[in-house]
Design an enzyme around this catalytic site. Structure first.
Site, PDB file in Angstrom:
ATOM      1  N   ASP A 173       0.828  -1.208   0.000  1.00  0.00           N
ATOM      2  CA  ASP A 173       0.000   0.000   0.000  1.00  0.00           C
ATOM      3  C   ASP A 173       0.864   1.259   0.000  1.00  0.00           C
ATOM      4  OD1 ASP A 173       0.969  -0.413   2.552  1.00  0.00           O
ATOM      5  OD2 ASP A 173      -0.849   0.260   3.571  1.00  0.00           O
ATOM      6  N   GLU A 174       2.021   1.170  -0.651  1.00  0.00           N
ATOM      7  CA  GLU A 174       2.931   2.300  -0.736  1.00  0.00           C
ATOM      8  C   GLU A 174       3.042   2.787  -2.180  1.00  0.00           C
ATOM      9  OE1 GLU A 174       7.115   3.491   1.308  1.00  0.00           O
ATOM     10  OE2 GLU A 174       7.147   1.649   0.122  1.00  0.00           O
TER      11      GLU A 174
END
Length: 224
Positions: A111-112
């Site tokens: 989720d980066e």
């Protein structure tokens, strides 16, 4: 003359065939450099394109985004909802940066996310970060319900010092500073933060901030 016409006539399908083949090959190469879930660039492609942007533009923001509450979305609503959150974040990044010529966005993994954004003037950075945060944290629709995630955003700006370095080296430094700024935002509950210095303040392990998820420090026997 007729021979030339005949050669052209018989050669055209071959040329057209090679053109279609080249187009398909180009599309396959680009697809391989794209993250299949988000449609954004992968890390390797991002680093190449971002370095080019740094080389061309005098004022560039390097931005890192880490989603807050993503695990809870996965745990409470299933992995399909988590995938929807990733796609929604990618769409928000794309939309927010659509008017910035030369901007590049990527999913680094999990989720980066990261982006490089040329700015007309450094004073525009807070407006950029505020807009990004608002876009990313807006609710998204999944399976008939509105869901949402938070976001911690860190940013660093190119400077006279980094502009003297090779673009790839400058990018590495700016990503490091943006990572620290993102962590500072996360410690205060999310939102955005930008680096106020041009030197990393935290320790480094394998090129990343010590204490960052995925890093660890090796201690020798007998060390305290």
């Amino acid at each position: 003359m007729s021979e030339l016409m005949f050669a052209a006539a018989t050669g055209m399908p071959l040329v057209a065939g090679w053109s279609v083949h080249a187009l398909r090959l180009t599309r396959r190469i680009e697809a391989a450099r794209r993250d299949p879930l988000s449609g954004l660039w992968t890390r390797g492609a991002f680093e190449t394109l971002a370095a080019r942007t740094l080389a061309r533009c005098p004022h560039v923001a390097v931005v890192l985004v880490d989603l807050d509450g993503f695990k809870e979305v996965n745990d409470d609503h299933g992995h399909a909802a988590g995938d929807a959150a990733i796609r929604s974040t990618a769409a928000s990044l794309t939309d927010a940066l659509s008017e910035s010529s030369g901007a590049v966005a990527a999913r680094l993994g999990g989720d980066e996310f990261a982006a490089v954004v040329p700015l007309a003037h450094p004073i525009a950075l807070p407006w950029l970060l505020n807009g990004l945060h608002g876009e990313i944290t807006a609710p998204f629709r999944h399976a008939g319900r509105d869901l949402g995630v938070g976001a911690s955003i860190g940013a660093a700006l190119t400077s006279d010092l980094t502009s003297q370095a090779r673009p790839a080296d400058a990018l590495a430094l700016l990503l490091r500073l943006a990572d620290e700024a993102m962590y500072a935002a996360k410690r205060t509950g999310g939102g955005w933060h930008y680096a106020a210095t041009i030197s990393p303040t935290a320790g480094t392990t394998a090129g990343r901030r010590t204490g960052r998820p995925g890093t660890h420090t090796t201690h020798r026997k007998g060390a305290a």
